[in-house]
Write a protein that holds these residues in place. Structure first.
Motif, PDB file in Angstrom:
ATOM      1  N   GLU A   5       3.769 -20.730  34.998  1.00 44.62           N
ATOM      2  CA  GLU A   5       5.058 -21.193  34.414  1.00 44.62           C
ATOM      3  C   GLU A   5       5.274 -22.675  34.680  1.00 44.62           C
ATOM      4  O   GLU A   5       6.353 -23.212  34.427  1.00 44.62           O
ATOM      5  N   GLY A   6       4.293 -23.326  35.277  1.00 46.92           N
ATOM      6  CA  GLY A   6       4.414 -24.762  35.548  1.00 46.92           C
ATOM      7  C   GLY A   6       5.210 -25.075  36.810  1.00 46.92           C
ATOM      8  O   GLY A   6       5.595 -26.214  37.057  1.00 46.92           O
ATOM      9  N   LYS A   7       5.446 -24.054  37.647  1.00 48.30           N
ATOM     10  CA  LYS A   7       6.217 -24.265  38.887  1.00 48.30           C
ATOM     11  C   LYS A   7       5.265 -24.584  40.043  1.00 48.30           C
ATOM     12  O   LYS A   7       4.209 -23.979  40.188  1.00 48.30           O
ATOM     13  N   ALA A   8       5.714 -25.509  40.910  1.00 53.93           N
ATOM     14  CA  ALA A   8       4.874 -25.923  42.037  1.00 53.93           C
ATOM     15  C   ALA A   8       4.873 -24.868  43.138  1.00 53.93           C
ATOM     16  O   ALA A   8       5.914 -24.261  43.429  1.00 53.93           O
ATOM     17  N   GLN A   9       3.706 -24.637  43.747  1.00 54.27           N
ATOM     18  CA  GLN A   9       3.626 -23.719  44.879  1.00 54.27           C
ATOM     19  C   GLN A   9       2.573 -24.218  45.861  1.00 54.27           C
ATOM     20  O   GLN A   9       1.558 -24.783  45.472  1.00 54.27           O
TER      21      GLN A   9
ATOM     22  N   ASP B  40      -7.406 -17.930  41.159  1.00 48.55           N
ATOM     23  CA  ASP B  40      -6.448 -17.166  40.350  1.00 48.55           C
ATOM     24  C   ASP B  40      -5.145 -16.921  41.109  1.00 48.55           C
ATOM     25  O   ASP B  40      -4.061 -16.959  40.528  1.00 48.55           O
ATOM     26  N   ILE B  41      -5.256 -16.667  42.416  1.00 47.38           N
ATOM     27  CA  ILE B  41      -4.038 -16.464  43.220  1.00 47.38           C
ATOM     28  C   ILE B  41      -3.275 -17.791  43.319  1.00 47.38           C
ATOM     29  O   ILE B  41      -2.074 -17.857  43.067  1.00 47.38           O
ATOM     30  N   LYS B  42      -4.011 -18.857  43.663  1.00 45.34           N
ATOM     31  CA  LYS B  42      -3.338 -20.152  43.890  1.00 45.34           C
ATOM     32  C   LYS B  42      -2.684 -20.685  42.617  1.00 45.34           C
ATOM     33  O   LYS B  42      -1.649 -21.348  42.666  1.00 45.34           O
ATOM     34  N   GLU B  43      -3.319 -20.416  41.483  1.00 48.77           N
ATOM     35  CA  GLU B  43      -2.787 -20.962  40.232  1.00 48.77           C
ATOM     36  C   GLU B  43      -1.932 -19.930  39.475  1.00 48.77           C
ATOM     37  O   GLU B  43      -1.585 -20.131  38.316  1.00 48.77           O
TER      38      GLU B  43
ATOM     39  N   ALA C 142      -1.126 -28.028  47.008  1.00 47.00           N
ATOM     40  CA  ALA C 142      -0.069 -27.501  46.124  1.00 47.00           C
ATOM     41  C   ALA C 142      -0.657 -27.360  44.726  1.00 47.00           C
ATOM     42  O   ALA C 142      -1.478 -28.184  44.296  1.00 47.00           O
ATOM     43  N   TYR C 143      -0.221 -26.304  44.035  1.00 45.81           N
ATOM     44  CA  TYR C 143      -0.727 -25.986  42.692  1.00 45.81           C
ATOM     45  C   TYR C 143       0.455 -25.797  41.758  1.00 45.81           C
ATOM     46  O   TYR C 143       1.586 -25.607  42.195  1.00 45.81           O
ATOM     47  N   LYS C 144       0.159 -25.771  40.470  1.00 50.74           N
ATOM     48  CA  LYS C 144       1.171 -25.350  39.487  1.00 50.74           C
ATOM     49  C   LYS C 144       0.826 -23.927  39.067  1.00 50.74           C
ATOM     50  O   LYS C 144      -0.346 -23.636  38.773  1.00 50.74           O
TER      51      LYS C 144
ATOM     52  N   TRP D 242       2.913 -34.886  39.774  1.00 51.51           N
ATOM     53  CA  TRP D 242       1.561 -35.352  40.100  1.00 51.51           C
ATOM     54  C   TRP D 242       0.577 -34.197  40.307  1.00 51.51           C
ATOM     55  O   TRP D 242      -0.612 -34.428  40.511  1.00 51.51           O
ATOM     56  N   ILE D 243       1.056 -32.966  40.324  1.00 57.09           N
ATOM     57  CA  ILE D 243       0.127 -31.849  40.555  1.00 57.09           C
ATOM     58  C   ILE D 243      -0.741 -31.681  39.310  1.00 57.09           C
ATOM     59  O   ILE D 243      -0.223 -31.405  38.223  1.00 57.09           O
ATOM     60  N   PRO D 244      -2.060 -31.861  39.442  1.00 55.09           N
ATOM     61  CA  PRO D 244      -2.910 -31.760  38.252  1.00 55.09           C
ATOM     62  C   PRO D 244      -2.907 -30.338  37.708  1.00 55.09           C
ATOM     63  O   PRO D 244      -2.858 -29.381  38.483  1.00 55.09           O
ATOM     64  N   LYS D 245      -2.979 -30.215  36.387  1.00 51.46           N
ATOM     65  CA  LYS D 245      -2.916 -28.864  35.801  1.00 51.46           C
ATOM     66  C   LYS D 245      -4.297 -28.325  35.478  1.00 51.46           C
ATOM     67  O   LYS D 245      -4.450 -27.226  34.998  1.00 51.46           O
ATOM     68  N   LYS D 246      -5.333 -29.077  35.764  1.00 52.44           N
ATOM     69  CA  LYS D 246      -6.699 -28.637  35.450  1.00 52.44           C
ATOM     70  C   LYS D 246      -7.179 -27.581  36.456  1.00 52.44           C
ATOM     71  O   LYS D 246      -6.855 -27.695  37.643  1.00 52.44           O
TER      72      LYS D 246
END
Ligand code: COI
Length: 354
Positions: free
Chosen positions: A82-86, A338-341, A77-79, A128-132
């Motif tokens: 917009e900071g939304k989880a996906q 780029d797609i995942k994030e 899972a990524y952010k 908990w999803i890291p934003k790095k």
């Protein structure tokens, strides 16, 4: 469809998150505040519980420990921007999970328990999803047999669980790979295509031996001739030879049908590259290298994403690659990130938003 009300959710009293630095995360060492747990008994799945992450109390005669009816998946899972989880392509992992279950004579897990349970759990722990860049929340669904008997037979009882681990890249640098000719990972008719625990237990010794020789992982070859390449460490493998990209096909059941493998094939084809899924002999790889046609070699996997291979050793012959000057695999790697994030449009509908 299981409604939220059918999940028994018990929240952790206090989050561990504030005491953690989500920087430089090693793979699989830290776990979030909650986990999902559901038991299978008398032919049916019972109440799905989401509860604080905690140890399990298990009998020493637990069937899974003795005979290895145990399967798992890996999803990320990524952010987005917009900071939304996906979550990346979880339905593919759900389908593969039940393929593994079938091979191991285990019950299938219903889609709503797997998918809805995962979404609810990730939602609860989304902070908990890291934003790095290149970091993610690794989702680990797994199932194991829970009969308390050491009789060798399929269990009547099972436990399905999901745990979450914030994580960075699995292999951080380009890899040195040893072509394995003594041990094998998978044979036709075996369990190579299933994500079952024993596949990973069996590779500890060969991998340790390769590491003692100075290599990061092994490249598996077929059991009969040690000629055709299969997987590489925990990854699928791709070779760019001339104007073609070649990866072993899935036909013999010795290779895991990687979700990243499938995604990379789609992105390569979109660039009008010819992708061949077929048997690839080590002799062909060596000849291509000698002719200067072996241009890039890389592995793909959920944990590993895309990992470049800078050295391949076959017997006494060493193939070195100038990874810094590669074009295709680094571009595919950043396109995938780029797609995942969420920096690139998800035109394949790969992402499941929460
Ligand atoms: C994954 O890529 O998710 C895997 O399953 C590899 C893992 C065993 C670390």
């Amino acid at each position: 469809m299981i409604a939220s009300a059918d999940f028994k959710i018990t929240r952790a009293e206090r989050s561990k998150l504030n005491s953690m630095a989500l920087e430089n995360l090693p793979f699989g060492k830290y776990f979030t505040d909650h986990m999902l747990e559901v038991d299978y008994e008398d032919g049916e799945w019972k109440t799905v519980e989401i509860k604080p992450y905690q140890p399990l109390l298990l009998s020493p005669s637990l069937a899974a420990i003795h005979y290895g009816q145990s399967i798992f998946e890996g999803i990320k899972a990524y952010k987005n921007q917009e900071g939304k989880a996906q979550i990346f392509r979880p339905l593919e992992n759900f389908k593969r999970f039940n393929i593994s279950a079938e091979r191991m004579e285990m019950p299938s897990v219903p889609e709503d328990i797997f998918m809805e349970g995962m979404k609810q759990l990730v939602k609860l722990d989304e902070n908990w999803i890291p934003k790095k860049p290149d970091h993610a929340l690794y989702i680990r669904p797994f199932m194991f047999s829970t009969d308390e008997t050491i009789g060798v037979k399929p269990s009547n009882k099972y436990k399905f669980m999901i745990i979450l681990s914030p994580t960075g890249p699995y292999y951080s640098a380009p890899m040195r790979i040893y072509v394995e000719e003594k041990y094998v990972r998978a044979v036709p008719g075996g369990v190579g295509y299933a994500k079952t625990a024993g596949n990973y237990g069996a590779v500890m010794l060969p991998t340790a031996e390769a590491k003692r020789k100075g290599y990061d992982q092994v490249l598996w070859t077929d059991a009969f001739e040690h000629k055709y390449v299969q997987e590489c460490g925990t990854m699928n493998i791709f070779f760019i030879i001339g104007n073609k990209v070649i990866t072993p096909d899935l036909n013999s059941g010795t290779i895991l049908a990687g979700v990243t493998r499938d995604s990379v094939i789609q992105l390569l084809q979109e660039r009008n590259l010819i992708v061949e899924e077929r048997g690839l002999g080590i002799d062909e790889i060596v000849s291509a290298y000698k002719e200067g046609n072996l241009l890039e070699v890389f592995g793909t996997g959920t944990a590993a994403t895309i990992s470049m291979i800078k050295e391949l050793r076959y017997k006494d012959f060493v193939m070195n690659f100038d990874v810094d000057n590669w074009k295709i695999s680094p571009e595919i790697k950043s396109q995938m990130s780029d797609i995942k994030e969420g920096r690139l449009n998800d035109k394949y509908d790969w992402l499941v938003k929460l």
